[in-house]
Enzyme design. Sequence first.
Site, mmCIF file in Angstrom:
data_model
loop_
_atom_site.group_PDB
_atom_site.id
_atom_site.type_symbol
_atom_site.label_atom_id
_atom_site.label_comp_id
_atom_site.label_asym_id
_atom_site.label_seq_id
_atom_site.Cartn_x
_atom_site.Cartn_y
_atom_site.Cartn_z
ATOM 1 N N PHE A 29 6.160 -12.208 12.819
ATOM 2 C CA PHE A 29 6.770 -13.390 12.195
ATOM 3 C C PHE A 29 8.146 -13.702 12.754
ATOM 4 O O PHE A 29 8.487 -14.881 12.946
ATOM 5 C CB PHE A 29 6.888 -13.153 10.672
ATOM 6 C CG PHE A 29 5.550 -13.006 10.002
ATOM 7 C CD1 PHE A 29 5.030 -11.743 9.735
ATOM 8 C CD2 PHE A 29 4.798 -14.126 9.676
ATOM 9 C CE1 PHE A 29 3.778 -11.604 9.133
ATOM 10 C CE2 PHE A 29 3.545 -13.993 9.077
ATOM 11 C CZ PHE A 29 3.049 -12.726 8.807
ATOM 12 N N HIS A 113 0.820 -7.559 0.201
ATOM 13 C CA HIS A 113 0.757 -9.022 0.322
ATOM 14 C C HIS A 113 -0.674 -9.540 0.336
ATOM 15 O O HIS A 113 -0.934 -10.667 0.754
ATOM 16 C CB HIS A 113 1.518 -9.480 1.579
ATOM 17 C CG HIS A 113 2.985 -9.202 1.489
ATOM 18 N ND1 HIS A 113 3.823 -9.218 2.576
ATOM 19 C CD2 HIS A 113 3.773 -8.869 0.425
ATOM 20 C CE1 HIS A 113 5.063 -8.931 2.190
ATOM 21 N NE2 HIS A 113 5.053 -8.703 0.892
ATOM 22 N N CYS A 124 -11.017 -21.740 -10.278
ATOM 23 C CA CYS A 124 -11.802 -20.842 -11.158
ATOM 24 C C CYS A 124 -11.664 -19.380 -10.779
ATOM 25 O O CYS A 124 -12.136 -18.492 -11.499
ATOM 26 C CB CYS A 124 -13.289 -21.257 -11.114
ATOM 27 S SG CYS A 124 -14.115 -20.875 -9.548
ATOM 28 N N ASN A 205 10.887 0.507 15.122
ATOM 29 C CA ASN A 205 10.878 -0.952 15.207
ATOM 30 C C ASN A 205 11.586 -1.373 16.485
ATOM 31 O O ASN A 205 12.644 -0.833 16.814
ATOM 32 C CB ASN A 205 11.585 -1.563 13.992
ATOM 33 C CG ASN A 205 11.151 -2.996 13.781
ATOM 34 O OD1 ASN A 205 9.975 -3.270 13.542
ATOM 35 N ND2 ASN A 205 12.093 -3.923 13.911
HETATM 36 N N1 APR Z 1 6.283 -1.757 18.276
HETATM 37 C C1 APR Z 1 7.407 -1.678 17.523
HETATM 38 N N2 APR Z 1 7.961 -2.734 16.872
HETATM 39 C C2 APR Z 1 7.331 -3.929 17.017
HETATM 40 C C3 APR Z 1 6.161 -4.097 17.794
HETATM 41 C C4 APR Z 1 5.645 -2.946 18.441
HETATM 42 N N3 APR Z 1 4.528 -3.001 19.214
HETATM 43 N N4 APR Z 1 5.791 -5.415 17.737
HETATM 44 C C5 APR Z 1 6.699 -6.041 16.960
HETATM 45 N N5 APR Z 1 7.616 -5.158 16.521
HETATM 46 C C6 APR Z 1 8.731 -5.407 15.585
HETATM 47 C C7 APR Z 1 9.489 -6.691 15.826
HETATM 48 O O1 APR Z 1 10.588 -6.468 16.673
HETATM 49 C C8 APR Z 1 9.919 -7.090 14.412
HETATM 50 O O2 APR Z 1 11.251 -6.672 14.135
HETATM 51 O O3 APR Z 1 8.105 -5.577 14.322
HETATM 52 C C9 APR Z 1 8.969 -6.345 13.486
HETATM 53 C C10 APR Z 1 8.099 -7.284 12.659
HETATM 54 O O4 APR Z 1 8.964 -7.947 11.754
HETATM 55 P P1 APR Z 1 8.462 -9.318 11.080
HETATM 56 O O5 APR Z 1 7.904 -10.199 12.121
HETATM 57 O O6 APR Z 1 9.586 -9.811 10.221
HETATM 58 O O7 APR Z 1 7.241 -8.850 10.155
HETATM 59 P P2 APR Z 1 7.297 -8.137 8.745
HETATM 60 O O8 APR Z 1 8.514 -7.278 8.618
HETATM 61 O O9 APR Z 1 5.988 -7.486 8.552
HETATM 62 O O10 APR Z 1 7.416 -9.395 7.737
HETATM 63 C C11 APR Z 1 7.342 -9.119 6.371
HETATM 64 O O11 APR Z 1 7.298 -11.483 5.905
HETATM 65 O O12 APR Z 1 6.501 -13.626 6.271
HETATM 66 C C12 APR Z 1 6.379 -12.496 5.495
HETATM 67 O O13 APR Z 1 4.439 -11.951 4.342
HETATM 68 C C13 APR Z 1 4.995 -11.928 5.615
HETATM 69 O O14 APR Z 1 4.340 -9.616 5.424
HETATM 70 C C14 APR Z 1 5.238 -10.500 6.077
HETATM 71 C C15 APR Z 1 6.666 -10.249 5.654
#
Ligand code: APR
EC number: 2.3.1.286
Length: 233
Positions: A29, A113, A124, A205
């Site tokens: 995201f 989620h 319904c 991350n």
């Molecule tokens: N390895 C390590 N880190 C990764 C990888 C990978 N292969 N791919 C992506 N990332 C990191 C990105 O750098 C990013 O910081 O994963 C993180 C994902 O963060 P978000 O995109 O914010 O996703 P998330 O934290 O799951 O979002 C939480 O936000 O929109 C809502 O409901 C939606 O569940 C989601 C919630």
Amino acid sequence: MLKKWLQESNYTVVFTGAGMSTESGLPDFRSSNGMWKKKDPSKIASTDALNHNVEEFIEFYRERVIGVKEYQPHRGHYILAEWEQKGLLQSIITQNVDGFHHAAGSKQVAELHGTLQKLHCQRCGKQFDSSEYLHGDYYCKCGGVLRPSIILFGESLPEEAFHLALEESERAELFIVLGSSLTVTPANQFPLIAKENGAKLVIVNQEPTPFDHYSDLVIHDKKIGELLQELEL
Ligand code: APR
């Protein structure tokens, strides 16, 4: 160090975000090519969008349903399921709605989620498989719109998943975050609750998170799939 902690821990909980599924081909995201860089979540992933912008809402979620039906769990999802079978991992708390942890064989999964694998009628409440969207069926026989069984912005988390996640976070000796920016509440509180209850906190991350300073170990320079395969427990 992480391998040693995993072997020594009597109660390990893994917390996953969208970064857990990017290596399956699904976008996250908030990283540079994330979904919310192209669309405003408040206008498309909210109850407001469902009620007042239903055509665009359905189109957006139809695309995401195609994604979770076409793409598959990657090796990392299967490794987590293997760890559960070996007693190295007690549960997964996930923000992801792709259903990939279940598909890879994990049993104890709290889907905070909800899931894109299911739809339900907004009027319904009748439940459907999300493949209805692929067949172009968007409305229930009662006339209500079929919506994904996920939590939209503005909705509260499912009680059962929330309480399971709370219990697991309080019990954890080792709490490992995999692929989350930790920016969405209340999901991002669980790593803190685990830490406050004495757990070692590990954050894996590719980008910094607001809780890095609070963790016992931060890994930014490795992709999740690569790290899990290296741990080979
Ligand atoms: N390895 C390590 N880190 C990764 C990888 C990978 N292969 N791919 C992506 N990332 C990191 C990105 O750098 C990013 O910081 O994963 C993180 C994902 O963060 P978000 O995109 O914010 O996703 P998330 O934290 O799951 O979002 C939480 O936000 O929109 C809502 O409901 C939606 O569940 C989601 C919630």
